[in-house]
Design an enzyme around this catalytic site. Structure first.
Site, short mmCIF file in Angstrom:
data_model
loop_
_atom_site.label_atom_id
_atom_site.label_comp_id
_atom_site.label_asym_id
_atom_site.label_seq_id
_atom_site.Cartn_x
_atom_site.Cartn_y
_atom_site.Cartn_z
N ASP A 81 0.85 -1.18 0.00
CA ASP A 81 0.00 0.00 0.00
C ASP A 81 0.89 1.25 0.00
O ASP A 81 2.09 1.18 0.30
CB ASP A 81 -0.97 -0.01 1.19
CG ASP A 81 -2.19 0.87 0.95
OD1 ASP A 81 -2.16 1.70 0.02
OD2 ASP A 81 -3.19 0.74 1.68
N GLU A 140 -10.07 7.31 4.22
CA GLU A 140 -9.13 6.78 5.20
C GLU A 140 -8.41 7.90 5.94
O GLU A 140 -8.19 8.96 5.39
CB GLU A 140 -8.10 5.89 4.50
CG GLU A 140 -7.51 6.59 3.27
CD GLU A 140 -6.28 5.90 2.71
OE1 GLU A 140 -5.65 5.12 3.41
OE2 GLU A 140 -5.96 6.19 1.55
C1 BGC Z 1 -5.09 3.22 0.41
C2 BGC Z 1 -5.36 2.22 -0.67
C3 BGC Z 1 -5.18 2.84 -2.03
C4 BGC Z 1 -3.82 3.48 -2.13
C5 BGC Z 1 -3.58 4.14 -3.45
C6 BGC Z 1 -3.79 3.96 0.18
O1 BGC Z 1 -3.62 5.00 1.07
O2 BGC Z 1 -5.05 2.56 1.65
O3 BGC Z 1 -6.65 1.68 -0.53
O4 BGC Z 1 -5.36 1.85 -3.00
O5 BGC Z 1 -3.69 4.43 -1.13
O6 BGC Z 1 -4.29 5.31 -3.57
C1 BGC Z 2 -3.12 10.03 -1.95
C2 BGC Z 2 -3.92 8.79 -1.71
C3 BGC Z 2 -3.21 7.97 -0.72
C4 BGC Z 2 -2.93 8.77 0.54
C5 BGC Z 2 -2.21 7.94 1.54
C6 BGC Z 2 -2.86 10.75 -0.65
O1 BGC Z 2 -2.08 11.88 -0.86
O2 BGC Z 2 -3.79 10.86 -2.83
O3 BGC Z 2 -4.11 8.04 -2.87
O4 BGC Z 2 -3.97 6.87 -0.44
O5 BGC Z 2 -2.21 9.94 0.25
O6 BGC Z 2 -1.72 8.65 2.61
#
Ligand code: BGC
Ligand code: BGC
Length: 756
Positions: free
Chosen positions: A328, A524
């Site tokens: 990830d 998230e």
């Molecule tokens: C998320 C994933 C996602 C990845 C790419 C991560 O922070 O946990 O679900 O696929 O970012 O954007």
């Molecule tokens: C990105 C996401 C990623 C996240 C994780 C963001 O800046 O756009 O895709 O999942 O950072 O921390």
């Protein structure tokens, strides 16, 4: 899946003097390199030139993928191989030529990492441009581009936004979910992108978790059943037009963390982990999912990103996963709990079984560290070769070597009417009616309706996180139909529907008030609610204004999870859980106005209060609404799997035949002390089968550890498996498969199948 063109766009490779043999190679040589090759041909004379011109075996699409992989691998340097294991966010890849310089194998768009302008055409141009750079390297290995298309192609403005997974779980309709996978894959293909980081197969056990809406449901069976999304995404074959590579994520236990902490610690025995969180991944592997993403979370204090037992032994070994494992976003950095990544973290992650690392920024340093670890023998060369075999096999299967560029025939499917209609169907099938006092719903088309609430007229809000930007946003972030617009279109006269966000202006002259309230977008890291899970002050004020008017109040809750509403529910006449419907708000209106009766069933147990969290099916807690709960209207025509007009309808009253069922029991895999079995139930009769049960007496007894797609009970020595409400009805020739893991003797017993 790509456009069939061997030449780099803008360059006519067909005209090269050496004809076909040279074409494949020239297409990706830089001008300078091509000159060198010609010079070599001239020096060596005609016969040598002929053999130099023979295309390498890996370029031959007629050869089996394994042979192509071996041939290509034999030509690759260590740097080529390390590049394949590297994934970089598009915004970090500066200059773009670094893609070729470092032989980088994969690019991604993180949430909201988009080209300017954010149109399907600009995506396709961007993709083709990265691909041209990748193909300019001596071996010409195409790049694989990944995005989070987690509810439609959600980064792209104008794409169809489908309900988030929690709403799809409420539909209990795996066939619908498969069609959504297909539609999403078409939109993704139309922008060039090869790969989506979906589906999330998280089993969300604690609704305080901010990613609860990414879960199809709280029981392992529901996400397991919805792995049909993978079939839709990957199509009949990965190389078929409009197919993209799917990702089962986040492996494993992401939805099981203590307190619902995002990226937290899942504290469970191995038996519990296997029973609750493993089954959907097993199902995904069975469906041939191409990649698996590792979870940020830990299992009993150990980060998954370094968990060799779970990644290599269980996933790749026991489950037989043959695709590649991706980490990830900066997940490797977290292994030692300190910012940034170290050589030890890179080594541990790769040795644990991660094949491709979503770096996503400092790729130069990552490449340097991995190269040094391999040279020092701390990361075995076999591990690097294994990772490359897994990645390259998918690139070959996707047809990227033959058709590397965007298949523009799909570009016009982005946000197409057909896809929006499918999304609307999904929205209406996800609506879950939890209360309907005095049958206040459905609304009459001529009713005088007052609509209020912050989510009534807001595409951003009804779409939730992971829409255009990572965390989502408010307002007209992308084209669509708001719930209010859908209601106005459903009413006999749009002026019968009056709107004020705050509920100002309501009076006793209205037949009904509809409050569209709930959550505003989050994703998230931002979405955890460890404290209160109730409505916010704005919603409470809006509701009290509506209630003060004395007209019946219908609450439409737009939210990524159940909320703590028990304290207010008594004052509401109806409650409809709309989840996060996406761009097609008309689907909510379809149900409010009774054009379709509600058929959604709760994919999560609904808490009586936030202090009950975690609350799940079968835990004995006194929930407000149990898992599977959902009311309907009588007297209206139901829609969906029960549609009497549906030729597949198992309850078709016209069908005079007899249902008959057979059960085929087989052992899928076994290990010391345990095994996995699968039973396929088929309706071999001519009438629909309304519920089924399979019975058998295991020779020598057994203990079932986990079961999916059926419920198991016992009667003495006999085990009885009963179909679920979503797979219990079988049309003639229809089939359902359930499975389980058990300890005991794997001998195959005789089975008896009967209608339930
Ligand atoms: C998320 C994933 C996602 C990845 C790419 C991560 O922070 O946990 O679900 O696929 O970012 O954007
Ligand atoms: C990105 C996401 C990623 C996240 C994780 C963001 O800046 O756009 O895709 O999942 O950072 O921390």
């Amino acid at each position: 899946m790509r456009r069939t063109t061997r030449g780099t766009p803008g360059q006519n490779a067909e005209r090269t003097p050496n004809g076909t043999a040279l074409r494949g190679r020239l297409r990706r040589l830089t001008a300078g390199a091509a000159v060198t090759l010609m010079a070599a041909c001239a020096l060596n004379g005609a016969p040598a030139a002929a053999s130099a011109d023979a295309p390498p075996a890996y370029e031959d699409p007629a050869l089996p993928v394994d042979d192509r992989v071996e041939d290509l691998l034999s030509r690759m340097s260590l740097d080529d191989k390390i590049g394949q294991m590297t994934q970089v966010d598009r915004s970090a890849l500066v200059p773009q030529s670094d893609l070729a310089t470092y032989r980088i194998g994969s690019v991604l768009s993180g949430g909201g990492s988009v080209p300017t302008p954010n149109t399907p055409q600009a995506w396709a141009e961007m993709y083709d441009s990265f691909q041209r750079t990748a193909l300019s390297t001596p071996l010409g290995i195409p790049v694989i581009y990944g995005v989070d298309a987690v509810h439609g192609h959600n980064n792209v403005r104008g794409a169809t936004i489908f309900p988030h997974n929690i709403g799809l779980g409420a539909t209990r309709d795996p066939g619908l979910v498969e069609r959504i996978g297909r539609a999403t894959a078409e939109e993704v293909s139309g922008t060039g992108v090869d790969w989506t980081f979906a589906p999330c197969l998280c089993v969300a056990r604690d609704d305080r978790w901010g990613r609860t809406y990414e879960s199809f449901g709280e029981t392992p069976e529901l996400p397991g059943a919805m792995t049909t999304l993978i079939d839709g995404l990957q199509g009949a074959s990965l190389g078929a037009p409009g197919s993209v590579l799917a990702t089962a994520k986040h492996y494993i236990g992401d939805g099981g963390t203590t307190g619902g902490d995002d990226q937290g610690n899942t504290q469970l025995s191995e038996a519990e982990l296997r029973a609750v969180h493993l089954p959907p991944f097993r199902e995904a592997v069975k469906r041939g999912v191409g990649s698996v993403m590792v979870s940020y979370s830990s299992w009993n204090g150990v980060k998954l990103h370094g968990h060799r037992y779970l990644i290599t032994d269980v996933l790749k070994g026991e489950l037989g996963f043959g695709g590649f494992v991706v980490s990830d976003w900066a997940g490797v950095d977290q292994l030692d709990g300190r910012q940034g990544f170290t050589a030890a973290e890179v080594r541990d992650a790769v040795n644990a079984g991660i094949d491709m690392v979503m770096v996503p920024h400092d790729y130069r340093r990552f490449i340097e560290l991995l190269r040094a670890e391999v040279r020092a023998g701390r990361v075995p060369m076999e591990r690097v070769d294994d990772a490359n075999r897994r990645i390259l096999a998918k690139k070959f299967e996707l047809g990227l070597f033959e058709n590397p560029y965007t298949d523009r025939s799909y570009t016009s499917t982005v946000g197409s009417a057909a896809h929006r209609e499918l999304a609307r169907e999904a929205v209406r099938k996800s609506q879950t009616l939890l209360k309907n006092s005095g049958s206040v719903l459905p609304l009459s088309r001529s009713a005088k309706v007052f609509v209020a609430g912050k989510n009534a007229d807001d595409i951003g809000h009804q779409s939730g996180g992971w829409t255009i930007t990572w965390q989502g946003g408010s307002g007209n972030i992308t084209p669509g139909t708001t719930i209010l617009q859908g209601m106005r279109a459903a009413a006999s006269d749009p002026s019968r529907v009056v709107h004020d966000r705050y509920g100002n202006g309501i009076d006793g002259s209205y037949d009904v008030a509809v409050a569209v309230v709930g959550e505003t977008p989050y994703a998230e890291m931002e979405g955890d609610r460890p404290g209160s899970m109730g409505l916010d002050q704005e919603d409470l004020s809006t509701l009290s204004r509506l209630r003060a008017s004395g007209v019946p109040v219908v609450v439409v809750l737009v939210s990524g999870r159940p909320l703590d509403i028990a304290g207010q529910l008594g004052g509401w006449d109806a409650l409809l859980a709309a989840w996060l419907p996406g761009t097609e708000g008309a689907g909510v209106a379809d149900v409010l106005y009774g054009r379709h009766a509600p058929t959604g069933k709760l994919p999560m147990t609904w808490m009586r209060s936030a202090s009950q969290q975690p609350v799940n099916d079968g835990d004995g807690k006194d929930a407000l609404f149990p898992y599977g709960y959902g009311l309907t209207y009588t007297g209206t025509v139901p829609d969906g799997p029960d549609d009497p007009e549906d030729p597949e309808n198992p309850e078709d009253p016209e069908d005079p035949g007899q249902a008959r069922c057979t059960a085929d029991y087989r052992i899928v895999s076994q290990w010391s002390g345990g095994f996995q079995a699968e039973v396929t139930v088929r309706n071999t009769g001519s009438a629909a089968l309304d519920g089924w049960q399979v019975r058998w007496t295991p020779p020598g007894g057994l203990t079932v550890n986990s079961v999916w797609n059926a419920t198991l009970t016992r009667s003495g020595d006999t085990v009885i498996a009963t179909g679920m409400d979503w797979n219990g009805r079988l049309a003639p020739d229809g089939s359902a498969t359930f499975g389980f893991t058990a300890t005991g003797s794997p001998a195959v017993p005789a089975t008896v199948c009967a209608g339930a």
